[in-house]
Design an enzyme around this catalytic site. Sequence first.
Site, PDB file in Angstrom:
ATOM      1  N   ASP A 112       3.564 -28.406  80.935  1.00  0.00           N
ATOM      2  CA  ASP A 112       4.439 -29.381  80.297  1.00  0.00           C
ATOM      3  C   ASP A 112       3.980 -30.771  80.703  1.00  0.00           C
ATOM      4  O   ASP A 112       3.448 -30.962  81.813  1.00  0.00           O
ATOM      5  CB  ASP A 112       5.896 -29.168  80.730  1.00  0.00           C
ATOM      6  CG  ASP A 112       6.891 -29.832  79.781  1.00  0.00           C
ATOM      7  OD1 ASP A 112       7.533 -29.109  78.998  1.00  0.00           O
ATOM      8  OD2 ASP A 112       7.018 -31.072  79.821  1.00  0.00           O
TER       9      ASP A 112
ATOM     10  N   CYS B 153      19.759 -24.965  67.851  1.00  0.00           N
ATOM     11  CA  CYS B 153      19.146 -24.322  66.692  1.00  0.00           C
ATOM     12  C   CYS B 153      19.971 -24.328  65.414  1.00  0.00           C
ATOM     13  O   CYS B 153      19.429 -24.591  64.341  1.00  0.00           O
ATOM     14  CB  CYS B 153      18.798 -22.869  67.040  1.00  0.00           C
ATOM     15  SG  CYS B 153      17.469 -22.695  68.241  1.00  0.00           S
TER      16      CYS B 153
END
Length: 538
Positions: free
Chosen positions: A91, A330
């Site tokens: 990351d 989502c």
Amino acid sequence: MQEAQSVLLALRQRPSQPTCRPVVPCEETRMARRRRMRKDPSACSTVRQNSHLDSLSKMVKICCLGAGYVGGPTMAVIALKCPDIEVCVVDISVARIAAWNSDQLPIYEPGLDDVVKQCRGRNLFFSNDIEKHVAEADIIFVSVNTPTKTRGLGAGKAADLTYWESAARMIADVAKSDKIVVEKSTVPVKTAEAIEKILTHNSKGINFQILSNPEFLAEGTAIEDLFMPDRVLIGGRETPEGQKAVKALKDVYAHWVPEDRILTTNLWSAELSKLAANAFLAQRISSVNAISALCEATGANVAEVAYAVGKDSRIGPRFLNASVGFGGSCFQKDILNLVYICECNGLPEVANYWKQVIKINDYQKSRFVNRVVSSMFNTVSGKKIAVLGFAFKKDTGDTRETAAIDVCKGLLGDKAKISIYDPQVTEDQIQRDLAMNKFDWDHPIHLQPMSPTAVKEVSVTWDAYEATKGAHGICILTEWDEFKTLDYKKIYDNMQKPAFLFDGRNVIDPEKMREIGFIVYSIGKPLDPWLKDMPAVA
């Protein structure tokens, strides 16, 4: 994939490590297996003879771009279940990787700590050296942010694939051997085709195979979902090379997932299945929330209605709990994405159908705020409102698209003073969420406002009793179990009178609260006589 085949041939010649996993009786139920998993997370693997496991030795290194709610837990479980595979999560955020390497993980998920501790430093690693691990990997999972666009073509609906495109160009730039690139982020249909073009035109003779492997995790039960998935979906090209790549990824999951639960499709079906699954789940929530408004108007009880409806085997009981509204990273994003795709493909009627799911969700949140304000003499100006719960659901610290943000902003718009308590959400995160513009949350944290202006009318406490002390009203916005067992008599005694209790998750018994002295509003339940005289006006 000649170059890859030579590498894989050499790998196959390495001596395989024996595996020893307990056999799970075929008649064992899913719930029984989950209970056994809680006691011993490593005991959920199953032995299946003559499976694809023999070929797994060809995949020795996996890299995942993105150390968030999907990448971190998914890779941790893969590392636990596949001790012969090296897994590295990378990351760009130094702070996030440091947290993954510490005793205080950057996300809260039941069971995650134990899984990470078992594997970290053995075959699970977290690093900021992105290019090194991408170059060394055989399979690259891409789990980067795909926020909703805020400007330009498709603003407010379409997915912004900026981070995905950057990842693809970086992979093409550093790759020195053939790679399998796996879509793990939720992406629009045909994203794989676009990524494939970027990789192919920058390949320098290297072969890339693109797969779609959407996640179907529910926060709060993500580790259980990974151990015992309803299904694992893998989409790939219907070419010999594409099917080899599908088989390679299938071999990874076959370590612990029964083969009949590993579904393979073409790329486009896999991409659309993820959007459709989330749209169907959100639709159920909006459906029961729409019925909750009718229940309040007629004196019906939404819990009783939902129970009766859920007893129909064609419908089932899941996702029929009325609430202040759905949240999470989502549902709204994926439905908006679905709407945009429908519009782009000349299907306005289909797009409008799915828009209504979002409209009902927004309506439910505004209806809740209106009910609070109208019940309290049509004003909350200067009044202390205690908010219990800020995460979008229990057992997670995730606040993305939480209904609490819109409820708090609605109350602040009427000049309320808000005191918030959530057992897993920090004050910094709450202030950040209340200060950010819509959709900003889905960008990497280093691109978000570093020091959001604190909302001075908002205080955050680490104790429910402190949050409610001196309050005029309470709003329960997350269904944390601890809110069911609070001493509400003690809370009532320390509140302003009349004391209002607005239950946005139906976690308390309204009648017991009324006996204490509260004026109670529970979504979809018969209204308190007080509230009947003060209807919520939109």
